[in-house]
Design a protein around this motif. Sequence first.
Motif, mmCIF file in Angstrom:
data_model
loop_
_atom_site.group_PDB
_atom_site.id
_atom_site.type_symbol
_atom_site.label_atom_id
_atom_site.label_comp_id
_atom_site.label_asym_id
_atom_site.label_seq_id
_atom_site.Cartn_x
_atom_site.Cartn_y
_atom_site.Cartn_z
ATOM 1 N N MET A 1 0.842 -1.191 0.000
ATOM 2 C CA MET A 1 0.000 0.000 0.000
ATOM 3 C C MET A 1 0.883 1.249 0.000
ATOM 4 S SD MET A 1 -3.154 -1.197 0.148
ATOM 5 C CE MET A 1 -4.269 -0.027 0.905
ATOM 6 N N LEU A 2 0.499 2.227 -0.823
ATOM 7 C CA LEU A 2 1.268 3.456 -0.937
ATOM 8 C C LEU A 2 0.429 4.640 -0.460
ATOM 9 C CD1 LEU A 2 2.867 2.960 -4.476
ATOM 10 C CD2 LEU A 2 3.919 2.562 -2.244
ATOM 11 N N PRO A 3 1.071 5.617 0.176
ATOM 12 C CA PRO A 3 0.325 6.812 0.597
ATOM 13 C C PRO A 3 -0.312 7.500 -0.606
ATOM 14 C CG PRO A 3 2.517 6.773 1.584
ATOM 15 C CD PRO A 3 2.498 5.691 0.540
ATOM 16 N N PHE A 4 -1.522 8.019 -0.390
ATOM 17 C CA PHE A 4 -2.298 8.615 -1.484
ATOM 18 C C PHE A 4 -3.008 9.868 -0.997
ATOM 19 C CE2 PHE A 4 -6.475 9.100 -3.519
ATOM 20 C CZ PHE A 4 -6.115 9.201 -4.849
ATOM 21 N N ARG A 5 -3.016 10.879 -1.854
ATOM 22 C CA ARG A 5 -3.784 12.093 -1.593
ATOM 23 C C ARG A 5 -4.556 12.469 -2.844
ATOM 24 N NH1 ARG A 5 0.332 12.703 2.013
ATOM 25 N NH2 ARG A 5 -0.085 13.962 3.884
ATOM 26 N N GLN A 6 -5.738 13.036 -2.640
ATOM 27 C CA GLN A 6 -6.444 13.685 -3.741
ATOM 28 C C GLN A 6 -6.587 15.158 -3.364
ATOM 29 O OE1 GLN A 6 -8.944 11.305 -6.077
ATOM 30 N NE2 GLN A 6 -10.448 12.910 -6.436
ATOM 31 N N ASP A 28 8.885 2.281 -7.357
ATOM 32 C CA ASP A 28 8.795 0.904 -7.835
ATOM 33 C C ASP A 28 7.517 0.626 -8.626
ATOM 34 O OD1 ASP A 28 11.225 0.251 -6.638
ATOM 35 O OD2 ASP A 28 10.262 -0.213 -4.714
ATOM 36 N N VAL A 29 6.752 1.665 -8.895
ATOM 37 C CA VAL A 29 5.535 1.501 -9.702
ATOM 38 C C VAL A 29 5.910 1.508 -11.175
ATOM 39 C CG1 VAL A 29 3.246 2.426 -10.230
ATOM 40 C CG2 VAL A 29 4.174 2.650 -7.913
ATOM 41 N N MET A 34 1.196 2.719 -13.612
ATOM 42 C CA MET A 34 0.856 4.144 -13.590
ATOM 43 C C MET A 34 -0.253 4.438 -14.598
ATOM 44 S SD MET A 34 4.513 6.129 -13.228
ATOM 45 C CE MET A 34 5.605 5.837 -11.827
ATOM 46 N N ALA A 35 -0.092 3.950 -15.804
ATOM 47 C CA ALA A 35 -1.083 4.194 -16.851
ATOM 48 C C ALA A 35 -2.440 3.610 -16.474
ATOM 49 C CB ALA A 35 -0.600 3.600 -18.173
ATOM 50 N N ASP A 278 -3.577 0.545 -3.183
ATOM 51 C CA ASP A 278 -2.908 -0.706 -3.524
ATOM 52 C C ASP A 278 -2.836 -0.815 -5.035
ATOM 53 O OD1 ASP A 278 -1.927 -3.215 -3.780
ATOM 54 O OD2 ASP A 278 -3.573 -4.241 -2.755
ATOM 55 N N LEU A 279 -1.648 -0.591 -5.591
ATOM 56 C CA LEU A 279 -1.470 -0.671 -7.032
ATOM 57 C C LEU A 279 -1.022 -2.064 -7.487
ATOM 58 C CD1 LEU A 279 0.201 2.794 -7.774
ATOM 59 C CD2 LEU A 279 -2.206 2.159 -7.854
#
Length: 279
Positions: A1-6, A28-29, A34-35, A278-279
């Motif tokens: 899981m990566l930190p996320f903001r909108q 590391d993404v 990303m796309a 979670d990507l």
Amino acid sequence: MLPFRQVDVFSATPWLGNPLAVVHDADDVSDEEMARFARWTNLSETTFLCAPTDDRADYRVRIWTTGGELPFAGHPTIGSAHAWLEAGGVPRGDVVVQECGAGLVDVRRSPGLGFAAPALRRSGPVEADLRSRVLTALGVDEPAVRNMAWIDNGPGWIGVDLGSADAVVDVVPDVAAFTDLKVTVLGRWDAGRAADLGADIEVRAFYADGRDFGEDPVTGSANAGLAQWLIGTGALPPSYTSRQGSVIGREGRVRIVSEGDEVWVHGDAVTRILGEVDL
């Protein structure tokens, strides 16, 4: 899981700016991930914050639309800088230095976040056949256009000066005619309306990629290019505020300040969603 903001960019009032999805610690993404995530958010841009590869930069940002990666864009620059600072980022100098596909971009923190507009990649007159396509796409006649020029600082914008703000609001784009065009239009409010609105000019920005068409809520790169072009010709003053998004239910404000050879583009940025992805 990566930190996320909108982040809501170019508005201090909730839900009236341009939303930006920001993924932190994204080294590391993969490009494919990303796309895929940018397509899923379905926002005009999604950014991924990474460690810089240039020693002069504080962070590196990858900027993605639903259709691919951009070398530079305005509201992702302000929104990403806001997210990086809010997450505890500490710049090495007086300004935040962002690394992106277009190179290094300075972002200052006072008065409010603002970026130094990068040099235009393409400027000058628009070719006659392309000019005709732009007029058709905007649904305006040649006499309605005060001026038109390339103002490409990465996304590929063409700028159109329609003179009055009312003319900008009245534009009804021909969606089918846009195909692959990216066009931004502006016009001026009279003194009375400018005082009421807190804005001197009205801006709209339309884009298409051959498949999808849209009107951007508030566009930093377009406002930057318009300022570099029209302040340079004397058609706009050295500092002003533009309004964008009013036709589509937004109320963005972009503050422009020209200092010497630099044009600074300022706007509010507020985190509205905070969590993990979670990507």
